[in-house]
Design a protein around this motif. Structure first.
Motif: not given
Ligand SMILES: [Zn+2]
Length: 210
Positions: A100-122
């Motif tokens: 649960l803890s990993v899922a919460v961290a992923a949905l709240i924090v990691l995925i938005p950061v990953l999306r932002a990083a991918l957009v910067i990369y592209v």
């Protein structure tokens, strides 16, 4: 029979699925759906740079939102401040809760950061007038696929609702991280509206670029 080139020239309205022949509008103009008026293509001068700036802002805000105190709870003189990072760690000690803890961290924090990083990369090389970096196409596709899983805004709404209920029992103060999350919601919406997917896909298409 439609050829691949014919299909490439078509654009489907994301709202009502009406098919249109894509004609690139002039800078600052917008192409809208005939049927429902949804904006289909909206190239804007300097838009890539602004999207990158907003994506950087998302990463910075998310760092602050994760580690600064999110809430201060005050019950009968006992005070406790807690950050999202503390909350995720708190779940770590109990066996089944780790998932649960990993899922919460992923949905709240990691995925938005990953999306932002991918957009910067592209977008960064495109802004500098260079060819896209290797893997830019799958990177942008992943960023778009993750869009529904980016749940920072749902988290903020959920917290706000929960706090209204808790406020009868304890005095709850919003920490700086809460306002950072609130800003994050606004910046994410700005970024997604500023970003014209059609223009980006076209910029990534080697047959168009050359
Ligand atoms: Zn439409």
């Amino acid at each position: 029979m439609a050829t691949a080139a014919d299909l490439d020239a078509l654009i489907a309205c994301p709202q009502c699925d009406a098919l249109h022949t894509a004609v690139e509008p002039a800078m600052g103009e917008r192409a809208t759906c005939n049927r429902c008026g949804t904006v289909l293509i909206a190239p804007r001068r300097g838009a890539f740079l602004r999207v990158i700036a907003l994506a950087v802002a998302i990463v910075i805000l998310m760092l602050g939102a994760t580690f600064f105190p999110f809430l201060r709870v005050n019950v009968a003189g006992m005070k406790h401040a807690s950050s999202v990072f503390d909350a995720a760690l708190a779940f770590m000690d109990g066996g089944i809760m780790i998932g649960l803890s990993v899922a919460v961290a992923a949905l709240i924090v990691l995925i938005p950061v990953l999306r932002a990083a991918l957009v910067i990369y592209v977008l960064a090389p495109l802004t500098l007038g260079r060819p896209p970096l290797p893997g830019a196409v799958p990177a942008f596709r992943l960023s778009e696929d993750l869009r529904p899983w980016s749940m920072a805004e749902i988290f903020v709404i959920g917290v706000a609702v929960a706090l209204v209920k808790v406020s009868d029992m304890a005095r709850v103060d919003y920490g700086p991280a809460f306002w950072m999350f609130a800003a994050l919601v606004v910046v994410s919406v700005l970024k997604d509206t500023m970003m014209c997917k059609w223009t980006i896909w076209r910029a990534l298409d080697p047959t168009v670029r050359s």
